[in-house]
Write a protein that holds these residues in place. Structure first.
Motif, PDB file in Angstrom:
ATOM      1  N   MET A   1       0.734  -1.317  -0.008  1.00 55.20           N
ATOM      2  CA  MET A   1       0.126   0.161   0.045  1.00 55.20           C
ATOM      3  C   MET A   1       0.858   1.378  -0.034  1.00 55.20           C
ATOM      4  SD  MET A   1      -2.955  -0.921   2.397  1.00 55.20           S
ATOM      5  CE  MET A   1      -4.062  -2.677   2.205  1.00 55.20           C
ATOM      6  N   TYR A 363       1.789  -5.179  -1.921  1.00 52.20           N
ATOM      7  CA  TYR A 363       0.582  -5.462  -2.222  1.00 52.20           C
ATOM      8  C   TYR A 363      -0.254  -4.315  -3.009  1.00 52.20           C
ATOM      9  CZ  TYR A 363      -4.467  -6.209  -0.794  1.00 52.20           C
ATOM     10  OH  TYR A 363      -5.992  -6.565  -0.736  1.00 52.20           O
ATOM     11  N   GLN A 367      -8.394  -2.487  -0.512  1.00 52.86           N
ATOM     12  CA  GLN A 367      -8.031  -1.810   0.802  1.00 52.86           C
ATOM     13  C   GLN A 367      -8.839  -2.664   1.649  1.00 52.86           C
ATOM     14  OE1 GLN A 367      -6.121   0.846   1.600  1.00 52.86           O
ATOM     15  NE2 GLN A 367      -5.439   0.820  -0.684  1.00 52.86           N
ATOM     16  N   ARG A 368      -8.885  -2.655   2.855  1.00 55.42           N
ATOM     17  CA  ARG A 368      -9.506  -3.241   4.074  1.00 55.42           C
ATOM     18  C   ARG A 368     -11.049  -3.174   3.888  1.00 55.42           C
ATOM     19  NH1 ARG A 368      -7.811  -4.735   9.188  1.00 55.42           N
ATOM     20  NH2 ARG A 368      -6.129  -3.311   9.166  1.00 55.42           N
ATOM     21  N   ARG A 369     -11.632  -4.181   3.960  1.00 54.77           N
ATOM     22  CA  ARG A 369     -13.330  -4.061   3.908  1.00 54.77           C
ATOM     23  C   ARG A 369     -14.033  -5.140   4.523  1.00 54.77           C
ATOM     24  NH1 ARG A 369     -13.812  -6.374  -2.572  1.00 54.77           N
ATOM     25  NH2 ARG A 369     -12.019  -7.750  -2.334  1.00 54.77           N
ATOM     26  N   ALA A 370     -15.354  -4.870   4.685  1.00 56.19           N
ATOM     27  CA  ALA A 370     -16.195  -5.669   5.531  1.00 56.19           C
ATOM     28  C   ALA A 370     -16.428  -7.049   4.929  1.00 56.19           C
ATOM     29  CB  ALA A 370     -17.370  -5.056   5.954  1.00 56.19           C
ATOM     30  N   TYR A 371     -16.496  -8.271   5.752  1.00 52.83           N
ATOM     31  CA  TYR A 371     -16.728  -9.336   5.351  1.00 52.83           C
ATOM     32  C   TYR A 371     -18.140  -9.422   4.952  1.00 52.83           C
ATOM     33  CZ  TYR A 371     -17.402 -14.384   5.057  1.00 52.83           C
ATOM     34  OH  TYR A 371     -17.748 -15.788   4.777  1.00 52.83           O
TER      35      TYR A 371
END
Ligand code: ACO
Ligand code: OAA
Length: 378
Positions: A1, A363, A367-371
């Motif tokens: 990132m 990477y 980006q980080r995300r909700a399951y």
């Protein structure tokens, strides 16, 4: 990132380790094994001597060479189960059969799991003797013949030709094979040796590393090039067609096989010896056209030479094998016979100051995300 990280794709130009085995000067087109030029070794040495030099660091004295040679000859044995495995896989590409058989040897020979310098040396000598036996046994079996037993009176190269064809080779044919093995014996951090080092870096055994190396050598960007050159020469057919062939390849931005190298900008110094071999053998066998087609391709590629694009070792070697009547799919396995000492010594070096080889990838995924539970997905 992180955006400001420099990525070295393909590890181009990156030194990852020190090595005392071979030196490549890509600009000058020079290759040294332990300080000796490839030209001196190709002209005056034997493959057995070069194996000893690469593995032990010095040229052997007469008694040392005799002992090394005797150990190689004594190691010419394959368990019966390997012949069965070769029979079961006989229709496969010889490189797949070879890799499978070496993998089987790991399971069949209990000391193959040992690590440490002594075990690597013992298993390395045994594998150096066994690899040509596997290739020759496969060639016999797929042609409905029984494998030819090794001849203890013959040196490594002559014995390989004997096992391959069932005929005692001429001194010239044996010498040409010997020189071919010398030229392919070692080449620094090439892809297959690097892959073998990665395997040893995890403290795995030599058989595992050789399986990795064989898998890596097989690709057309590495050891598979000689086979592709032969296919190219056949496709071109006559010297007059070479220029149009090269033009079409360049227009399609496809590589002309047998040209280019990650390190050499001048001509690969090994090519010279194979070029001489093609020319002489072609004349002897009444088939000078192969050499003429190759040289016509070189002429057509001349405009690119100033960008460092020259022939590599495999540009000529395929045609040498062709003139010897060796089937095309054996060209990569032949490279493997020659490269055995290189792989062994690179593995020994890796093991002597071992470190896990584990670079980073930067990477660039989401980006980080909700399951989202399965039932809620579209
Ligand atoms: C024993 C051995 O392993 S020797 C190598 C055997 N392999 C071959 O002969 C296959 C043909 N050659 C190739 O594919 C490549 O030259 C390789 C894979 C060996 C080396 O590739 P790299 O080091 O990654 O070089 P790279 O691909 O960056 O090439 C640099 C430039 O030369 C060009 N180039 C490289 N090889 C060739 C080729 N054979 N024919 C035409 N152009 C080529 C590339 O298109 C590139 O041009 P650009 O800068 O305009 O984009
Ligand atoms: O060094 C390389 O990248 C490929 C090569 O020529 C070899 O393995 O002999």
């Amino acid at each position: 990132m992180t955006d400001d990280v420099k990525i070295n794709r393909g590890l181009k130009g990156i030194y990852f380790e020190r090595s005392g085995v071979s030196h490549i000067d890509g600009r000058a087109g020079e290759l040294l094994y332990r300080g000796y030029t490839i030209h001196d070794l190709a002209e005056h040495s034997t493959f057995e001597e070069v194996c000893y030099l690469l593995i032990h660091g010095e040229l052997p004295g007469a008694a040392e060479l005799d002992a090394f040679d005797a150990a190689l000859r004594a190691a010419r044995h394959l368990p019966a189960a390997v012949h069965e495995i070769i029979r079961a896989t006989a229709d496969g590409h010889p490189m797949d059969v070879l890799r499978t058989a070496v993998s089987a040897l790991a399971a069949l020979e209990p000391d193959s799991r040992e690590t440490g310098a002594e075990a690597f040396l013992r298993n390395g000598i045994r594998l150096t003797a066994q690899v040509p036996m596997i290739i020759a046994a496969h060639e016999a079996i797929r042609n409905g013949r029984d494998p030819v037993a090794p001849d203890p009176a013959l040196g490594h190269a002559a014995n390989w030709l004997w096992m391959l064809t069932g005929e005692k080779p001429s001194a010239e044919a044996a010498r040409l094979a010997d020189v071919d093995f010398i030229l392919h014996a070692e080449h620094g951090a090439n892809a297959s040796s690097f892959a073998a080092r990665v395997t040893v870096g995890t403290e795995a055994n030599l058989h595992g590393a050789i399986v990795t190396a064989l898998a890596t050598l097989a690709g057309p960007a590495h050891g598979g090039a000689a086979e592709d050159v032969m296919k190219m020469v056949r496709e071109i057919g006559t010297p007059e067609n070479a220029a149009a062939y090269v033009k079409a390849k360049r227009a399609a931005k496809e590589p002309v096989t047998g040209f280019g190298h990650r390190v050499y900008r001048a001509e690969d110094p090994r090519a010279r010896h194979m070029r001489d071999g093609v020319r002489k053998l072609g004349e002897e066998k009444g088939a000078p056209e192969w050499y003429e087609i190759l040289q016509a391709v070189v002429t057509a590629m001349q405009p690119y030479a100033r960008h460092g694009l020259n022939v590599n070792v495999d540009f000529y070697s395929g045609v040498v094998y062709q003139l010897h009547g060796i089937p095309m799919d054996l060209y990569v396995p032949i490279f493997a016979i020659g490269r055995m000492p290189g792989w062994i010594v690179q593995c020994l070096e890796q093991q002597q100051s071992n470190i896990l080889i584990r670079p980073l990838t930067l990477y660039n995924g989401p980006q980080r995300r909700a399951y989202v539970p399965l039932g809620d997905r579209d």
